[in-house]
Design an enzyme around this catalytic site. Structure first.
Site, PDB file in Angstrom:
ATOM      1  N   GLY A  13      -0.609  12.663  -6.614  1.00 53.30           N
ATOM      2  CA  GLY A  13      -1.362  13.808  -7.153  1.00 53.30           C
ATOM      3  C   GLY A  13      -0.469  15.017  -7.363  1.00 53.30           C
ATOM      4  O   GLY A  13      -0.908  16.168  -7.228  1.00 53.30           O
ATOM      5  N   ILE A  40      -1.443  10.026 -11.661  1.00 54.79           N
ATOM      6  CA  ILE A  40      -2.003   9.090 -12.647  1.00 54.79           C
ATOM      7  C   ILE A  40      -1.814   9.623 -14.060  1.00 54.79           C
ATOM      8  O   ILE A  40      -1.756   8.863 -15.025  1.00 54.79           O
ATOM      9  CB  ILE A  40      -3.501   8.811 -12.346  1.00 54.79           C
ATOM     10  CG1 ILE A  40      -3.986   7.576 -13.073  1.00 54.79           C
ATOM     11  CG2 ILE A  40      -4.367  10.020 -12.669  1.00 54.79           C
ATOM     12  CD1 ILE A  40      -5.356   7.091 -12.608  1.00 54.79           C
ATOM     13  N   ASP A  58      -1.032   5.116 -10.418  1.00 56.36           N
ATOM     14  CA  ASP A  58      -2.422   5.197  -9.942  1.00 56.36           C
ATOM     15  C   ASP A  58      -2.397   4.869  -8.455  1.00 56.36           C
ATOM     16  O   ASP A  58      -1.952   3.785  -8.056  1.00 56.36           O
ATOM     17  CB  ASP A  58      -3.274   4.179 -10.708  1.00 56.36           C
ATOM     18  CG  ASP A  58      -4.741   4.234 -10.298  1.00 56.36           C
ATOM     19  OD1 ASP A  58      -5.064   4.871  -9.266  1.00 56.36           O
ATOM     20  OD2 ASP A  58      -5.556   3.616 -11.001  1.00 56.36           O
ATOM     21  N   TYR A 146     -18.285  14.265  -1.859  1.00 65.00           N
ATOM     22  CA  TYR A 146     -16.889  14.662  -1.620  1.00 65.00           C
ATOM     23  C   TYR A 146     -16.635  14.855  -0.116  1.00 65.00           C
ATOM     24  O   TYR A 146     -15.646  14.350   0.425  1.00 65.00           O
ATOM     25  CB  TYR A 146     -16.609  15.962  -2.390  1.00 65.00           C
ATOM     26  CG  TYR A 146     -15.274  16.600  -2.080  1.00 65.00           C
ATOM     27  CD1 TYR A 146     -14.078  16.042  -2.536  1.00 65.00           C
ATOM     28  CD2 TYR A 146     -15.201  17.780  -1.341  1.00 65.00           C
ATOM     29  CE1 TYR A 146     -12.860  16.646  -2.252  1.00 65.00           C
ATOM     30  CE2 TYR A 146     -13.990  18.392  -1.058  1.00 65.00           C
ATOM     31  CZ  TYR A 146     -12.819  17.817  -1.513  1.00 65.00           C
ATOM     32  OH  TYR A 146     -11.615  18.417  -1.230  1.00 65.00           O
TER      33      TYR A 146
HETATM   34  P1  NAD Z   1      -6.125  18.640  -8.004  1.00 67.91           P
HETATM   35  O1  NAD Z   1      -7.382  18.134  -8.600  1.00 67.91           O
HETATM   36  O2  NAD Z   1      -5.559  19.907  -8.503  1.00 67.91           O
HETATM   37  O3  NAD Z   1      -4.992  17.520  -8.115  1.00 67.91           O
HETATM   38  C1  NAD Z   1      -5.253  16.173  -7.842  1.00 67.91           C
HETATM   39  C2  NAD Z   1      -4.297  15.338  -8.644  1.00 67.91           C
HETATM   40  O4  NAD Z   1      -4.602  13.973  -8.357  1.00 67.91           O
HETATM   41  C3  NAD Z   1      -4.433  15.523 -10.160  1.00 67.91           C
HETATM   42  O5  NAD Z   1      -3.184  15.876 -10.714  1.00 67.91           O
HETATM   43  C4  NAD Z   1      -4.908  14.159 -10.660  1.00 67.91           C
HETATM   44  O6  NAD Z   1      -4.364  13.799 -11.917  1.00 67.91           O
HETATM   45  C5  NAD Z   1      -4.417  13.242  -9.551  1.00 67.91           C
HETATM   46  N1  NAD Z   1      -5.166  11.989  -9.472  1.00 67.91           N
HETATM   47  C6  NAD Z   1      -6.489  11.793  -9.605  1.00 67.91           C
HETATM   48  N2  NAD Z   1      -6.793  10.487  -9.485  1.00 67.91           N
HETATM   49  C7  NAD Z   1      -5.632   9.841  -9.240  1.00 67.91           C
HETATM   50  C8  NAD Z   1      -5.280   8.489  -9.023  1.00 67.91           C
HETATM   51  N3  NAD Z   1      -6.198   7.503  -9.044  1.00 67.91           N
HETATM   52  N4  NAD Z   1      -3.982   8.193  -8.803  1.00 67.91           N
HETATM   53  C9  NAD Z   1      -3.037   9.155  -8.793  1.00 67.91           C
HETATM   54  N5  NAD Z   1      -3.308  10.459  -9.016  1.00 67.91           N
HETATM   55  C10 NAD Z   1      -4.587  10.797  -9.240  1.00 67.91           C
HETATM   56  O7  NAD Z   1      -6.353  18.699  -6.417  1.00 67.91           O
HETATM   57  P2  NAD Z   1      -5.633  19.642  -5.351  1.00 67.91           P
HETATM   58  O8  NAD Z   1      -6.387  20.924  -5.319  1.00 67.91           O
HETATM   59  O9  NAD Z   1      -4.181  19.661  -5.586  1.00 67.91           O
HETATM   60  O10 NAD Z   1      -6.013  18.872  -4.008  1.00 67.91           O
HETATM   61  C11 NAD Z   1      -5.146  17.965  -3.370  1.00 67.91           C
HETATM   62  C12 NAD Z   1      -5.804  17.475  -2.101  1.00 67.91           C
HETATM   63  O11 NAD Z   1      -6.154  18.594  -1.267  1.00 67.91           O
HETATM   64  C13 NAD Z   1      -7.119  16.708  -2.299  1.00 67.91           C
HETATM   65  O12 NAD Z   1      -7.209  15.704  -1.323  1.00 67.91           O
HETATM   66  C14 NAD Z   1      -8.176  17.754  -2.059  1.00 67.91           C
HETATM   67  O13 NAD Z   1      -9.402  17.173  -1.631  1.00 67.91           O
HETATM   68  C15 NAD Z   1      -7.541  18.548  -0.959  1.00 67.91           C
HETATM   69  N6  NAD Z   1      -8.092  19.900  -0.862  1.00 67.91           N
HETATM   70  C16 NAD Z   1      -7.853  20.834  -1.835  1.00 67.91           C
HETATM   71  C17 NAD Z   1      -8.398  22.104  -1.721  1.00 67.91           C
HETATM   72  C18 NAD Z   1      -8.158  23.169  -2.761  1.00 67.91           C
HETATM   73  O14 NAD Z   1      -8.752  24.258  -2.679  1.00 67.91           O
HETATM   74  N7  NAD Z   1      -7.318  22.927  -3.757  1.00 67.91           N
HETATM   75  C19 NAD Z   1      -9.187  22.433  -0.609  1.00 67.91           C
HETATM   76  C20 NAD Z   1      -9.450  21.442   0.333  1.00 67.91           C
HETATM   77  C21 NAD Z   1      -8.868  20.188   0.223  1.00 67.91           C
HETATM   78  N1  SER Z   2     -11.532  23.627  -2.580  1.00 61.80           N
HETATM   79  C1  SER Z   2     -12.163  22.360  -2.426  1.00 61.80           C
HETATM   80  C2  SER Z   2     -13.328  22.204  -3.327  1.00 61.80           C
HETATM   81  O1  SER Z   2     -13.923  23.223  -3.626  1.00 61.80           O
HETATM   82  C3  SER Z   2     -12.625  22.181  -1.000  1.00 61.80           C
HETATM   83  O2  SER Z   2     -12.212  20.959  -0.550  1.00 61.80           O
HETATM   84  O3  SER Z   2     -13.660  21.121  -3.685  1.00 61.80           O
END
Ligand code: NAD
Ligand code: SER
Length: 318
Positions: A13, A40, A58, A146
């Site tokens: 990701g 992905i 993926d 989620y």
């Molecule tokens: P994001 O949506 O910005 O990035 C996720 C990435 O995963 C994307 O680039 C997407 O293309 C990729 N992806 C999706 N499906 C895929 C697959 N099958 N194989 C490979 N790649 C794939 O998310 P983020 O904000 O960077 O979050 C990263 C992690 O942190 C997640 O687990 C999310 O739940 C967690 N998280 C994020 C936040 C936040 O505020 N950003 C808060 C709590 C938890």
């Molecule tokens: N920032 C995330 C969301 O809103 C929390 O996991 O989905």
């Protein structure tokens, strides 16, 4: 436990909101060639894809993932591939498939290759029955799909540690505020979008009520927390290691809008709640991070004003 194939780092990701900045920080610390960014999606111009090795992958494809770990001498996986809350609630089956299936696939690759794993959890593990300042050990009864996938992620991380000695760690991230990459389809995205709107059109229609209070953190702090946890001695980590609450900010949407208005002349904000309000209402206002502080010394650096200043400077390119 036998040795991993090497000590390089793999990030899944890597093109997302966190991946963009985590890959940058890890490459600064370890050298560009040591950090293999994967996603992905394909990209020819994203910094994670241009500033070092990038592989289109993926995360559900366990055999390719395992092969990449062996071929690239991986010792540590940061697993960021997931669907966030708003996107996930619109497509619950895909959310379960990617978030639960993806985490299982990464943990299996880690078991086979003897690598360590960082797999983030979220404040979405809490449900409406949790105290509004959520303790580490609250009962976890999320009302979003989620959130359910994040509870499963913590359970799987504990299972792989207990049964197979896979070194798993995670943080229950609050909403993360950053400017280098767009927010990825979560409920807390308003706390990012509002800055771009303020400096763009000067107006934002915020999709949660003005009194919505959520735990939040500036991305620099989130990256520092992530790397600190992975650098902590395994012996110092207790039963919360699959999903630590961490100390962070807690502000309402109105307080954020006011802090921006004080700095951006003429900025206006309306509050027009949509379906994401219900997800926000089911989460705590703040979280108690005292166990993370005790076990690996976590203290955030940015308060609300410092975060707002950093965001406005970053978006303006100052
Ligand atoms: P994001 O949506 O910005 O990035 C996720 C990435 O995963 C994307 O680039 C997407 O293309 C990729 N992806 C999706 N499906 C895929 C697959 N099958 N194989 C490979 N790649 C794939 O998310 P983020 O904000 O960077 O979050 C990263 C992690 O942190 C997640 O687990 C999310 O739940 C967690 N998280 C994020 C936040 C936040 O505020 N950003 C808060 C709590 C938890
Ligand atoms: N920032 C995330 C969301 O809103 C929390 O996991 O989905």
């Amino acid at each position: 436990m036998p040795d991993a194939p090497g000590d390089n780092i793999l990030v899944t990701g890597a093109l997302g909101q966190i991946g963009t900045e985590l890959v940058e920080a890890l490459r600064e610390a370890h050298g560009p060639e040591s950090v293999i960014a994967t996603d992905i999606r394909e990209s020819e111009d994203h910094p994670s894809a241009t500033n070092g090795p990038f592989i289109t992958l993926d995360v559900l494809d366990n055999s390719s993932l395992t092969q990449v770990c062996f071929e690239h001498g991986i010792g540590e996986i940061y697993h960021l591939a997931a669907l966030l809350s708003a996107t996930g609630e619109r497509n619950p089956e895909l959310c379960r498939k990617v978030n639960i299936g993806g985490t299982r696939s990464v943990l299996e690759a880690a078991r086979t290759c003897f690598t360590r794993v960082y797999s983030p959890s979220s404040i979405a593990v809490f449900g409406p029955d949790s105290p509004k300042q959520a303790p580490q050990d609250a009962e976890l009864n999320p009302t979003t799909v989620y959130g359910e996938t994040k509870v499963s992620g913590e359970e799987m991380a504990r299972e792989y540690l207990a049964k197979f000695s896979v070194d798993t760690r995670g943080i229950r991230y609050p909403g993360l505020v950053s400017y280098k990459a767009p927010a990825g389809g979560g409920t807390t995205d308003y706390a990012v979008e509002i800055f771009h709107a303020a400096l763009g059109s000067g107006h934002y229609d915020c999709f949660v009520r003005s009194d919505t209070r959520l735990p939040m953190l500036y991305m620099d702090d989130a990256i520092r927390a992530t790397i600190s946890l992975m650098r902590a001695s395994s012996d110092s980590l207790g039963t919360s290691r699959a999903g630590y609450n961490i100390s962070c900010l807690s502000f309402t949407a109105k307080e954020l809008a006011e802090a921006i208005s004080e700095r951006v002349e003429g900025f206006t904000c309306n509050f027009v709640p949509d379906e994401r309000q219900a997800y926000a209402d089911s989460w705590p206002d703040s979280i108690d991070g005292s166990i993370a502080h005790r076990e690996w010394g976590w203290v955030p650096e940015y308060d609300l004003n410092e975060m707002v200043d950093a965001m406005l400077r970053g978006i303006s390119g100052d």
